[in-house]
Write a protein that holds these residues in place. Structure first.
Motif, PDB file in Angstrom:
ATOM      1  N   TYR A 193      -7.211  -7.882  13.385  1.00  0.00           N
ATOM      2  CA  TYR A 193      -7.622  -8.445  12.101  1.00  0.00           C
ATOM      3  C   TYR A 193      -8.859  -7.727  11.559  1.00  0.00           C
ATOM      4  N   ILE A 196      -7.784  -4.401  10.043  1.00  0.00           N
ATOM      5  CA  ILE A 196      -7.108  -4.590   8.751  1.00  0.00           C
ATOM      6  C   ILE A 196      -8.128  -4.949   7.669  1.00  0.00           C
ATOM      7  N   TRP A 197      -9.052  -5.873   8.008  1.00  0.00           N
ATOM      8  CA  TRP A 197     -10.071  -6.276   7.032  1.00  0.00           C
ATOM      9  C   TRP A 197     -10.929  -5.090   6.616  1.00  0.00           C
ATOM     10  N   MET A 199     -10.196  -1.899   6.633  1.00  0.00           N
ATOM     11  CA  MET A 199      -9.463  -0.941   5.803  1.00  0.00           C
ATOM     12  C   MET A 199      -9.245  -1.470   4.391  1.00  0.00           C
ATOM     13  N   LEU A 200      -9.128  -2.805   4.254  1.00  0.00           N
ATOM     14  CA  LEU A 200      -8.935  -3.404   2.938  1.00  0.00           C
ATOM     15  C   LEU A 200     -10.253  -3.580   2.179  1.00  0.00           C
ATOM     16  N   ASN A 201     -11.368  -3.559   2.891  1.00  0.00           N
ATOM     17  CA  ASN A 201     -12.682  -3.788   2.268  1.00  0.00           C
ATOM     18  C   ASN A 201     -13.664  -2.681   2.631  1.00  0.00           C
ATOM     19  N   PRO A 202     -13.354  -1.440   2.292  1.00  0.00           N
ATOM     20  CA  PRO A 202     -14.249  -0.337   2.693  1.00  0.00           C
ATOM     21  C   PRO A 202     -15.640  -0.427   2.071  1.00  0.00           C
ATOM     22  N   ARG A 204     -17.439  -3.005   1.767  1.00  0.00           N
ATOM     23  CA  ARG A 204     -18.259  -3.992   2.473  1.00  0.00           C
ATOM     24  C   ARG A 204     -18.640  -3.518   3.870  1.00  0.00           C
TER      25      ARG A 204
END
Length: 431
Positions: A193, A196-197, A199-202, A204
């Motif tokens: 998780y 994935i997080w 990669m989706l929120n670079p 942050r």
């Protein structure tokens, strides 16, 4: 008194006692007293004395204070900080980078402490300031710690598995084996998780840390060796048949003391403080087990467990339906009681229903522990949330929001374990 009247009365007495600030163990004793006086003519004092003595004179419980003491020694040593610094260089290439240190650090520390609260507090004191200073998203840093801190309940030597084994007369060594693979699975799910997080929120994520040379990597690896060695000594001695869980707990305490002295972090005052803290925690658990033992007998006199089992039996639930109902039940219980209280209070009533539908009691112990892990991160009584509130100063509901994704991962883990029970049973049946 009729069961339909007595059951709600006992629930009211329990929550009234807890709301009044009575210790959980004494609240359970109070409910047992009301139950026996209302439904039985048996001598209450004789039943109380016999059952309390029987609940606390179980040989398997002798490992409990030793494992707690081992964790308390490590909390006060440099080994925990060495472990954090040793893991950091090996996570820099993963999406999420140092956020994985929370997961891996909690998994490693859980294997030598057995306590969820101790795991969260120890890793949290090190990781939260470090991650915040390096620019990591505080919500994610705190959330990963809240979720991964629950590993202390599952990864051996687990205090709650010892309590479950003593309460149900199951092999603690088998329970420890059953908890290993699910513990690794949970760590992998949490890390997945995080990746994935990230990669989706670079945006942050902070800038990539400088590369680490081979010499620094070796130094980091050397910092991990003492902790890994202690884990192998404790867990390996059980699985190799060299030591019983109680003897392995003694090995753990001696090993923790040796390592603490070797690193220069031990002192006579620190050893005394660790012994006092371990004694306090052990006494708290002993009071809960004594109260739950008496309440279990008192409930037998009332006939409520038999009526409940007959009612559920009449519903003719499938194993999956029963597990779904129990999951919801334990999540609700976890909002008001700590994990150990839930186990000792309910297991004598629930286990006969579980075995009646053909579920393995060793497997159910792991299932129960994962569900109870959820209670550590659910308000209003989430012990991991209390620990994090003390570390971060944030509101407990805010912390629960940070932990929500990891709560949902625990739900997914329960579903996987229910559909594929061999995740927990494969290792105990092959060793």
């Amino acid at each position: 008194m009729e069961i339909a009247v007595l059951a709600p009365l006992l629930v009211v007495v329990l929550f009234a006692a807890l709301a009044a600030g009575l210790w959980i163990g004494f609240a359970l004793i109070a409910v047992g007293l009301v139950a026996m006086l209302a439904a039985s003519t048996a001598p209450v004092t004789l039943v109380f004395a016999t059952k309390v003595w029987g609940s606390l004179t179980v040989w398997d419980l002798t490992s409990l204070p030793m494992f707690i003491w081992m964790g308390e020694i490590l909390v006060r040593s440099r080994l925990s900080s060495d472990m954090f610094e040793g893991l950091a260089p090996f996570t820099r290439r993963l999406p999420g980078r140092l956020l994985h240190v929370n997961v891996l650090g909690c998994a490693l520390f859980a294997a030598v402490s057995g306590s969820s609260a101790a795991t969260t507090a120890t890793i949290g004191r090190m990781s939260i300031p470090e991650l915040t200073a390096r620019g990591y998203d505080p919500k994610m840093a705190i959330g990963t710690l809240a979720g991964a801190g629950t590993f202390g309940f599952l990864i051996p030597p687990s205090i709650i598995l010892i309590v479950y084994g003593a309460a149900t007369e199951q092999s603690i060594a088998q329970l420890f084996l059953a908890g290993l693979v699910p513990g690794v699975m949970l760590a992998a799910m949490f890390s997945g998780y995080i990746m994935i997080w990230a990669m989706l929120n670079p945006t942050r994520m902070p800038d990539i840390e400088p590369a680490v040379n081979g010499r620094d990597s070796l130094r980091a690896l050397a910092r991990l060796l003492p902790v890994v060695g202690l884990i192998i000594a404790v867990i390996g001695s059980i699985y190799a048949g060299i030591a019983s869980p109680t003897e392995a707990a003694v090995i753990g305490v001696v090993g923790a003391m040796i390592l603490a002295w070797a690193t220069g972090a031990a002192s006579w005052r620190g050893i005394g403080d660790s012994l006092m803290a371990a004694s306090t925690t052990t006494c708290m658990i002993a009071f809960i087990m004594a109260g739950a033992g008496f309440l279990t007998v008192a409930m037998g006199y009332t006939g409520i467990p038999r009526a409940l089992a007959a009612w559920i039996g009449a519903m003719d639930l499938s194993p999956y339906a029963l597990l779904a109902a129990l999951t919801v039940f334990f999540i609700i219980m976890g909002m008001f009681l700590d994990g150990i209280s839930i186990v000792v209070l309910t297991v004598s009533i629930i286990l006969p229903m579980v075995t009646a539908v053909g579920l393995d009691p060793i497997w159910f112990g792991v299932f129960l522990v994962i569900v109870v892990e959820m209670s550590q991160i659910t308000p209003p009584v989430g012990f991991n949330l209390f620990v994090l509130q003390k570390i971060t100063g944030r509101d407990i509901l805010q912390l629960a929001g940070y932990a929500l994704p990891f709560f949902l991962i625990l739900v997914a883990a329960v579903a996987l374990l229910s559909v594929f029970p061999q995740i927990a049973l494969w290792l105990p049946r092959t060793m």
